[in-house]
Design a protein around this motif. Structure first.
Motif, PDB file in Angstrom:
ATOM      1  N   ARG A 182       0.863  -1.190   0.000  1.00 28.44           N
ATOM      2  CA  ARG A 182       0.000   0.000   0.000  1.00 28.44           C
ATOM      3  C   ARG A 182       0.890   1.227   0.000  1.00 28.44           C
ATOM      4  N   TYR A 183       0.603   2.125  -0.926  1.00 26.26           N
ATOM      5  CA  TYR A 183       1.378   3.362  -1.020  1.00 26.26           C
ATOM      6  C   TYR A 183       0.392   4.509  -1.190  1.00 26.26           C
ATOM      7  N   HIS A 184       0.289   5.339  -0.185  1.00 26.17           N
ATOM      8  CA  HIS A 184      -0.681   6.441  -0.200  1.00 26.17           C
ATOM      9  C   HIS A 184      -2.051   5.950  -0.660  1.00 26.17           C
ATOM     10  N   GLY A 185      -2.496   4.860  -0.063  1.00 20.36           N
ATOM     11  CA  GLY A 185      -3.855   4.367  -0.297  1.00 20.36           C
ATOM     12  C   GLY A 185      -4.046   3.534  -1.554  1.00 20.36           C
ATOM     13  N   LYS A 186      -2.989   3.371  -2.345  1.00 24.57           N
ATOM     14  CA  LYS A 186      -3.124   2.594  -3.584  1.00 24.57           C
ATOM     15  C   LYS A 186      -2.289   1.311  -3.494  1.00 24.57           C
ATOM     16  N   ILE A 187      -2.743   0.288  -4.233  1.00 25.57           N
ATOM     17  CA  ILE A 187      -2.008  -0.978  -4.300  1.00 25.57           C
ATOM     18  C   ILE A 187      -0.965  -0.878  -5.414  1.00 25.57           C
TER      19      ILE A 187
END
Ligand code: TMP
Length: 236
Positions: A182-187
């Motif tokens: 997870r990176y700033h809410g994205k996969i």
């Protein structure tokens, strides 16, 4: 980009912090383990091959719409990556029977499937990474429904891109394991794709060009990694 302190040492990689809290440096080792660390060894040159191969393939995947953690290759063994929170799932895609699938299903290895399979293991060394399904993952809050959906979509896309690419190198992509973060809410795709994490067979001879040579004491382990690297044709 400079390493600050060792954040974590895994079986095949070290991870360092940097002064940017969103950036880590991954350093690939020549150490090899199998069977959850029971078998230990060294594959000379593996760290550099896995680092460079992962970055090369991650760039291709980015071009095809798979977001990855790659920022920049720093040297032979080290790469700057986005700091993600790893989703504790090993995501395995298979095109042919092999390994644990062949054993579980009582099949010989190398039988092509009508369509690829997707499976999850819970990333937990104490439990030996048990096989789970998406309902376990949801029930245990390992990932959300949206995340599982994104992971599933990306996993099959990674398979399509890699299958086609390896075919052009006369290599059959038998199966592979990937991990997401997870990176700033994205996969996004994280970890590595290498002969450690993929089964790669020569298309004509079916010779194994991957870590099974180490796992199964088949010999010529380094040669296999070098052969894959050579076919990739990555410029130095
Ligand atoms: P398996 O047939 O042993 O379940 O392995 C499936 C794929 O996952 C194979 O390409 C090897 C890879 N793999 C890893 O990357 N890490 C692991 O710990 C295991 C068991 C398999």
């Amino acid at each position: 980009m400079e390493k600050k302190e060792l954040l974590y040492e895994g079986k095949a990689k070290k991870v360092f912090t940097t002064k940017d809290q969103d950036v880590l440096i991954v350093s690939y080792k020549d150490d090899a383990t199998a069977f959850n660390g029971l078998k230990k060894g060294t594959i000379v040159g593996k760290g550099a091959i896995n680092n460079r191969m992962t970055n090369y393939i991650f760039k291709k995947l980015e071009e095809k719409g798979v977001p990855t953690h790659l920022i920049e290759e720093l040297n032979d063994r080290e790469t700057a990556v986005k700091k993600v929170e790893i989703v504790p799932l090993e995501v395995i895609v298979r095109n042919f029977s092999a390994g644990s699938f062949a054993k579980k299903m009582g099949m010989e290895e190398g039988v092509k499937f009508s369509r690829p399979t997707l499976e999850f293991s819970y990333k937990n060394d104490d439990l030996g990474d048990p096989f789970i399904n998406q309902y376990y993952a949801l029930a245990l809050d390992l990932a959300t429904e949206e995340e599982i959906e994104a992971i599933t979509k990306y996993a099959f896309l990674v398979n399509e891109v890699m299958q086609e690419y390896f075919a052009s190198l006369n290599i059959e992509l038998i199966d592979f394991k990937i991990e997401f973060g997870r990176y700033h809410g994205k996969i996004i795709l994280a970890d590595e794709v290498s002969p450690d994490t993929c089964r790669l067979w020569d298309k004509d001879t079916h010779e194994k060009l991957d870590k099974d040579r180490f796992r199964r004491d088949l010999g010529n382990v380094e040669d296999a990694y070098q052969e894959v690297f050579k076919r990739l044709g990555i410029e130095s």
